[in-house]
Design an enzyme around this catalytic site. Structure first.
Site, mmCIF file in Angstrom:
data_model
loop_
_atom_site.group_PDB
_atom_site.id
_atom_site.type_symbol
_atom_site.label_atom_id
_atom_site.label_comp_id
_atom_site.label_asym_id
_atom_site.label_seq_id
_atom_site.Cartn_x
_atom_site.Cartn_y
_atom_site.Cartn_z
ATOM 1 N N GLN A 250 0.812 -1.207 0.000
ATOM 2 C CA GLN A 250 0.000 0.000 0.000
ATOM 3 C C GLN A 250 0.853 1.267 0.000
ATOM 4 O O GLN A 250 0.437 2.301 -0.534
ATOM 5 C CB GLN A 250 -0.938 -0.007 1.207
ATOM 6 C CG GLN A 250 -1.928 -1.154 1.193
ATOM 7 C CD GLN A 250 -2.807 -1.158 -0.055
ATOM 8 O OE1 GLN A 250 -3.560 -0.216 -0.304
ATOM 9 N NE2 GLN A 250 -2.707 -2.205 -0.864
ATOM 10 N N HIS A 253 1.461 3.266 -3.253
ATOM 11 C CA HIS A 253 0.475 4.152 -3.868
ATOM 12 C C HIS A 253 1.017 5.564 -4.032
ATOM 13 O O HIS A 253 0.686 6.255 -4.992
ATOM 14 C CB HIS A 253 -0.807 4.179 -3.033
ATOM 15 C CG HIS A 253 -1.774 3.087 -3.378
ATOM 16 N ND1 HIS A 253 -2.702 3.206 -4.375
ATOM 17 C CD2 HIS A 253 -1.951 1.857 -2.845
ATOM 18 C CE1 HIS A 253 -3.416 2.103 -4.454
ATOM 19 N NE2 HIS A 253 -2.983 1.261 -3.533
ATOM 20 N N GLU A 318 -8.110 3.316 6.597
ATOM 21 C CA GLU A 318 -8.829 2.863 5.406
ATOM 22 C C GLU A 318 -8.825 1.337 5.307
ATOM 23 O O GLU A 318 -9.875 0.712 5.144
ATOM 24 C CB GLU A 318 -8.165 3.475 4.166
ATOM 25 C CG GLU A 318 -8.775 3.019 2.858
ATOM 26 C CD GLU A 318 -7.986 3.495 1.654
ATOM 27 O OE1 GLU A 318 -8.543 3.465 0.542
ATOM 28 O OE2 GLU A 318 -6.810 3.888 1.814
ATOM 29 N N HIS A 319 -7.655 0.736 5.358
ATOM 30 C CA HIS A 319 -7.521 -0.721 5.291
ATOM 31 C C HIS A 319 -6.926 -1.222 6.604
ATOM 32 O O HIS A 319 -5.883 -0.725 7.026
ATOM 33 C CB HIS A 319 -6.565 -1.145 4.170
ATOM 34 C CG HIS A 319 -6.912 -0.611 2.814
ATOM 35 N ND1 HIS A 319 -6.206 0.413 2.213
ATOM 36 C CD2 HIS A 319 -7.890 -0.964 1.943
ATOM 37 C CE1 HIS A 319 -6.722 0.660 1.023
ATOM 38 N NE2 HIS A 319 -7.749 -0.155 0.831
ATOM 39 N N HIS A 412 -48.370 25.484 10.051
ATOM 40 C CA HIS A 412 -48.395 24.032 10.207
ATOM 41 C C HIS A 412 -49.586 23.607 11.064
ATOM 42 O O HIS A 412 -50.285 22.632 10.760
ATOM 43 C CB HIS A 412 -47.105 23.555 10.885
ATOM 44 C CG HIS A 412 -45.889 23.583 10.016
ATOM 45 N ND1 HIS A 412 -45.346 24.739 9.546
ATOM 46 C CD2 HIS A 412 -45.104 22.569 9.548
ATOM 47 C CE1 HIS A 412 -44.260 24.453 8.814
ATOM 48 N NE2 HIS A 412 -44.102 23.152 8.794
#
Length: 438
Positions: A250, A253, A318-319, A412
């Site tokens: 990872q 990236h 994230e992971h 209302h």
């Protein structure tokens, strides 16, 4: 108490750089808003040196591009998309429309309606993220989105053939060879040649992410996403080599991708650090992975797994990959993560590329409040109401009159009063013709 064998040393994102991105994106969006296609073409020429007669690929062009992609690549794309489609369909099937009679004569219902048009952005650059075509377009189509417009940039002046094939096989209704802020702005705002979408999905660089942030509200988005993250939880049974390989999977990236190990074994932590340094020497993507590990890599030693779960939840990564004796404990012990990867037979790269779950996931702590891209992101959950029993309407009207007046909403209240009058005979002292209505 936990202790760090390695801490992140990278400074927070440079404020000047962030402001420059923000200003550039704002200018591009403003120009696309005012000048449409002319601005899109101007920025495509400037940023990508790309200015074809039409950014949209014709059906003939698509078929020619796909025909040139190796057969094995096409087969692999189809195999992965089948997995993504299968999982997305299970997600869709879990969302059921319903109608209930909550009390006699009061019917309430819920429906899930897909957005009409979605925009799928698939990045290019150094890494042509073919898998993002599966995650955005296949998922949208399973959700029932009628029209999907896809944009992906040229790569160094060349057509990204595998990405085009993936978009086509996923079911994209339009494919535009167009990248960056100009692509996102065109889909969000609409131009003479690119129709406006209702929702934007897909990852991208800092400019794409900032464009989505600035356009949010005018258009829906999947989520805000930053650099890819991985956090590995490991005890003393984990294999250090596996941990090191998966952390670097990872980190490649980008140079700002955090890679964190939380372990109950100091010996394992130190061995992982040694192995990471050794692997990086020959790693083809070390130019990305090495600075990511140097500046954003961490190794944290926890006293026990109870502490490890708490530390991991605080990161809200994230992971999260779990390499422990009983990895499924994480399902009960953790709540903040984009996706869990349980056991040595599983890895984050499976989720990124092939296994079938969606890889567009929350980063920068957003897992505390949101999940990732899924079928539900393309759906609007709406409700409807119908009162069929006169007595029920009269009762609701009386209650509405009292409740609304507590909040000083006289209009209302009068809507409620009127139903109480029509269906229960209650007086209307405020009506202009109250003599006739009393």
């Amino acid at each position: 108490m936990s202790r760090h064998l390695k801490s992140a040393v990278g400074a927070a994102a440079d404020e000047a750089a962030r402001r420059q991105v923000e200003a550039t994106v704002a200018q591009v969006i403003a120009d696309v808003r005012s000048d449409g296609d002319a601005a899109v073409r101007r920025y495509s020429e400037r940023f990508d040196r790309w200015s074809p007669e039409s950014f949209r690929l014709s059906q003939d062009e698509i078929e020619r591009i796909v025909a040139g992609v190796p057969e094995q690549t096409i087969d692999d794309i189809k195999a992965v998309q089948a997995r993504v489609r299968r999982f997305a369909q299970h997600q869709r099937d879990s969302l059921t429309d319903f109608e209930v009679e909550t009390e006699p004569g009061v019917h309430l219902g819920q429906r899930s309606i897909p957005v009409e048009a979605a925009g799928a952005y698939v990045p290019g650059g150094r890494y042509p993220l073919v898998a993002s075509a599966h995650m955005t377009v296949v998922t949208a189509k399973v959700a029932g989105v009628e029209h999907v417009r896809a944009c992906t940039p040229p790569i160094r002046g060349e057509v990204p053939a595998a990405t085009v094939a993936a978009l086509h096989l996923a079911g994209a209704d339009e494919i535009h060879l167009l990248g960056g802020t100009q692509a996102v702005a065109a889909m969000a705002l609409g131009t003479e040649s690119i129709g406006k979408v209702d929702l934007l999905a897909g990852p991208g660089n800092a400019y794409v992410a900032e464009a989505k942030r600035q356009l949010f509200g005018e258009v829906g988005i999947d989520l805000f996403a930053g650099p890819t993250e991985i956090l590995v939880i490991a005890d003393d049974v984990a294999d250090p080599f596996t941990v090191a390989v998966d952390l670097l999977s990872q980190a490649e990236h980008g140079p700002d991708s955090p890679a964190v190990l939380v372990t109950t074994s100091e010996a394992l932590g130190r061995e992982v650090m040694r192995l990471v340094a050794e692997i990086l020497v020959e790693m083809p993507t070390a130019d990305m992975a090495a600075p990511a590990w140097r500046d954003h890599g961490e190794v944290v030693v926890a006293d026990d797994l109870d502490e490890a779960w708490r530390i991991a939840d605080a990161y809200a990564s994230e992971h999260v990959q779990v390499l422990t004796r009983e990895p499924r404990q994480a399902l009960e012990r953790m709540r903040n993560y984009g996706a869990l990867f349980l056991g040595e037979r599983t890895c984050v790269s499976y989720g990124d590329k092939v296994i079938g779950t969606n890889h567009t996931l929350p980063t920068r702590g957003a897992a505390r409040h949101t999940g990732g891209l899924w079928v539900g992101k393309y759906l609007k959950t709406v409700t409807y109401q119908e009162v069929t029993d006169p007595a029920a309407s009269a009762e609701l009207g009386t209650l509405c009159g009292r409740a609304a007046r507590v909040e000083l909403f006289e209009g209302h209240a009068r809507s409620g009063d009127l139903r109480a009058h029509l269906y229960g005979g209650a007086p209307l002292p405020w009506a202009p013709t109250r003599e006739a209505r009393s």
